[in-house]
Scaffold this active site. Structure first.
Site, PDB file in Angstrom:
ATOM      1  N   HIS A  13       1.137   5.247   6.615  1.00 54.50           N
ATOM      2  CA  HIS A  13       0.821   5.783   5.288  1.00 54.50           C
ATOM      3  C   HIS A  13       0.932   7.310   5.270  1.00 54.50           C
ATOM      4  O   HIS A  13       0.955   7.951   6.323  1.00 54.50           O
ATOM      5  CB  HIS A  13      -0.581   5.324   4.864  1.00 54.50           C
ATOM      6  CG  HIS A  13      -0.678   3.829   4.759  1.00 54.50           C
ATOM      7  ND1 HIS A  13      -1.156   3.040   5.786  1.00 54.50           N
ATOM      8  CD2 HIS A  13      -0.325   2.987   3.768  1.00 54.50           C
ATOM      9  CE1 HIS A  13      -1.098   1.767   5.424  1.00 54.50           C
ATOM     10  NE2 HIS A  13      -0.596   1.700   4.207  1.00 54.50           N
ATOM     11  N   ASP A  70      -2.934   6.415  11.981  1.00 53.50           N
ATOM     12  CA  ASP A  70      -2.127   5.660  11.016  1.00 53.50           C
ATOM     13  C   ASP A  70      -0.820   6.422  10.787  1.00 53.50           C
ATOM     14  O   ASP A  70      -0.814   7.478  10.154  1.00 53.50           O
ATOM     15  CB  ASP A  70      -2.906   5.515   9.702  1.00 53.50           C
ATOM     16  CG  ASP A  70      -2.120   4.757   8.634  1.00 53.50           C
ATOM     17  OD1 ASP A  70      -0.919   4.519   8.824  1.00 53.50           O
ATOM     18  OD2 ASP A  70      -2.721   4.426   7.597  1.00 53.50           O
ATOM     19  N   SER A  96       0.814  -1.221   0.000  1.00 52.37           N
ATOM     20  CA  SER A  96       0.000   0.000   0.000  1.00 52.37           C
ATOM     21  C   SER A  96       0.848   1.273   0.000  1.00 52.37           C
ATOM     22  O   SER A  96       0.379   2.334  -0.409  1.00 52.37           O
ATOM     23  CB  SER A  96      -0.957   0.011   1.200  1.00 52.37           C
ATOM     24  OG  SER A  96      -0.232  -0.181   2.400  1.00 52.37           O
TER      25      SER A  96
END
Length: 284
Positions: free
Chosen positions: A263, A260, A16
């Site tokens: 990311h 998070d 990702s």
């Protein structure tokens, strides 16, 4: 960049974080293209952006370990007990053949502890032979598999191959002088200590990548994004990422618990990764 991509395929392959770099590249370019001349389609593990007037595609292929694994579903892959199949790169590699520019990454998914499970044989075998090896040895196996696949299937005269280095996380604010039990949540300034290095970026893995790359003849361009990204504790998606399941009242009361810090926001840091890629593409 679009002129360079005319009549070509560019593909990002990995996890990702590589998908973030792919989305960044598409976002940097698509505003120049009228709506009727572009499209975005997904076919299982493959997502394809097409610039029709340029006969060009920018693609992303989900393969978080590059080799076959039990986390290969592009949507449902939240598996804690991760297993990678030895010698299985062709399972995914057949989808990469014929591209003109390829950008690999793999790191974060391997970092689950000191050991890693490797499958000998097939995921279809009734009795599976799974062995545990050190994470470093497992990662070395993946790097060697990738390089062998590149040497066998890519022509250095026609294809540019890139590998993006490890993307840092910012889960331990104590490492940059913050309070214990805090992380990237609410961080609004970069780290200013030029010598800062976070504990999640394994220097032995960086050395391993360098050693393995040196032993192979195929020219691979390494995108060294680690140090510049380490400073950017302020650049993560934090609490603003898409939540795949509803937050509990306990989580909502403590944003640090679900921020998070892996990311990156877009627009943001990964646009800089692509500026580096752009420069290395033109001035190898």
């Amino acid at each position: 960049m679009l002129e360079t991509l005319r009549n070509k395929r560019m593909m990002f392959v990995g996890d990702s974080l590589n998908r973030g770099q792919y989305v960044s590249m598409v976002c940097l370019l698509h505003s120049l293209i009228p709506d009727h001349a572009k499209s975005m389609e997904t076919f299982g593990s493959l997502t394809v952006f097409t610039a029709k007037d340029y006969n060009a595609t920018i693609e992303f292929y989900w393969a978080p370990f590059l080799l076959e694994s039990n986390s290969d579903d592009a949507v449902v892959h939240r598996i804690t007990d991760r297993v990678v199949r030895k010698g299985s790169i062709n399972k995914h590699g057949k989808h990469w053949e014929g591209v003109d520019i390829i950008v690999f990454n793999t790191y974060l998914w391997w970092m689950t502890g000191s050991d890693f499970k490797i499958l000998h044989g097939s995921f279809d075998d009734e009795v599976k032979e799974i062995v545990q090896v050190s994470t470093e040895d497992a990662y070395r196996m993946a790097m060697k598999s990738m390089l062998k696949w590149v040497e066998k299937n890519m022509d250095p005269e026609k294809t540019r191959v890139f590998f993006t280095g490890m993307s840092p996380s910012h889960f331990k604010s104590i490492e940059w002088g913050g309070r214990p039990n805090e992380n990237c949540y609410n961080q609004t300034r970069p780290i200013e200590d030029l010598n800062y290095w976070g504990s999640d970026c394994d220097t032995s893995i960086m050395k391993l990548i360098g050693d393995v790359f040196k032993k192979h003849k195929f020219p691979i361009t390494f995108l060294n994004i680690t140090q510049l990204s380490l400073y950017r504790k302020d650049a993560h998606t934090s609490i603003y990422k898409k939540q795949w399941s509803p937050l509990t009242p306990k989580q909502i009361a403590n944003p640090y618990s679900y921020a998070d810090c892996n990311h990156w926001c877009l627009p943001g840091l990964q646009d800089t990764w692509n500026h580096l890629l752009f420069v290395k593409l033109f001035y190898p």
